[in-house]
Design an enzyme around this catalytic site. Sequence first.
Site, mmCIF file in Angstrom:
data_model
loop_
_atom_site.group_PDB
_atom_site.id
_atom_site.type_symbol
_atom_site.label_atom_id
_atom_site.label_comp_id
_atom_site.label_asym_id
_atom_site.label_seq_id
_atom_site.Cartn_x
_atom_site.Cartn_y
_atom_site.Cartn_z
ATOM 1 C CB CYS A 193 -0.990 -0.071 1.170
ATOM 2 S SG CYS A 193 -2.407 0.995 0.926
ATOM 3 C CD GLU A 219 -0.355 -5.401 6.503
ATOM 4 O OE1 GLU A 219 -0.294 -5.885 5.355
ATOM 5 O OE2 GLU A 219 -0.626 -4.203 6.733
ATOM 6 C CG HIS A 269 -2.954 -3.138 4.246
ATOM 7 N ND1 HIS A 269 -1.918 -2.577 4.963
ATOM 8 C CD2 HIS A 269 -3.543 -2.135 3.572
ATOM 9 C CE1 HIS A 269 -1.879 -1.274 4.742
ATOM 10 N NE2 HIS A 269 -2.861 -0.979 3.898
HETATM 11 N N1 GLN Z 1 -3.453 6.508 1.119
HETATM 12 C C1 GLN Z 1 -2.100 6.233 1.516
HETATM 13 C C2 GLN Z 1 -1.108 6.995 0.623
HETATM 14 O O1 GLN Z 1 -1.501 7.441 -0.409
HETATM 15 C C3 GLN Z 1 -1.806 4.734 1.509
HETATM 16 C C4 GLN Z 1 -2.761 4.023 2.444
HETATM 17 C C5 GLN Z 1 -2.243 2.746 3.050
HETATM 18 O O2 GLN Z 1 -1.051 2.474 3.115
HETATM 19 N N2 GLN Z 1 -3.180 1.962 3.564
HETATM 20 O O3 GLN Z 1 0.034 7.158 0.942
#
Ligand code: GLN
Length: 149
Positions: A37, A132, A130
Site C-alpha cells: 500500500c 498482513e 494489506h
Molecule cells: N493513502 C495512503 C497513501 O496514499 C496509503 C494508504 C495505506 O497504506 N493503507 O500514501
Amino acid sequence: MIPGGESTTIGKLAAHYGIIEKLRERSAAGMPVWGTCGGAIFIARDVPLHPHPLAELMDLTVERNAFGRQVDSFEADLDVPALGARPFHAIFIRAPRIARVGPDVEVLATLDDGSIVAAKQGRLLATAFHPELTGDPRFHELFLGFGAG
Ligand code: GLN
C-alpha cells in the site's frame, strides 16, 4: 518490508534520516524489498505529483488513493495465479493502484476493472492491499522465496 501508511510521511522521514540512499544500495545489491500500500507507493519509480522523495526502486507508475477516500476502502477476492488456484482475500485501505508496469515487471493480480494491484520485479514486490491483515501467508511465502539477497 515497507508497510502501509501515508507515503508522504514515509518519504519525508526516509529522506530526513538518509534511508533512501541506503535502501537503493541494498536493493541494487540484491536485498528483497516488499512494499504494501503506502509502501508500494514508496518503492515505485513514478508517482505523479508526489510531494516528497521516494525510493524509486520498481518500474511502476502508481496512482495514490485511486479508489477514493478512506470510506471507500473495500475487500476483494483476487485471482493470483502465482499463488495457486485459491483466491486471495485482499483488504484495500485508501489504496493505490498500479497504473503502468515496466517491461521487467510481472503482474501478479488485477481487479475486475483491470487495475493492477500486485506486481513483482526480480526481488521487488508491490501489493496495493494489506496481506498482513488476513491469515493467508501466501504473499509472505512468495516474498521469503526471493531469498536473503
Ligand atoms: N493513502 C495512503 C497513501 O496514499 C496509503 C494508504 C495505506 O497504506 N493503507 O500514501
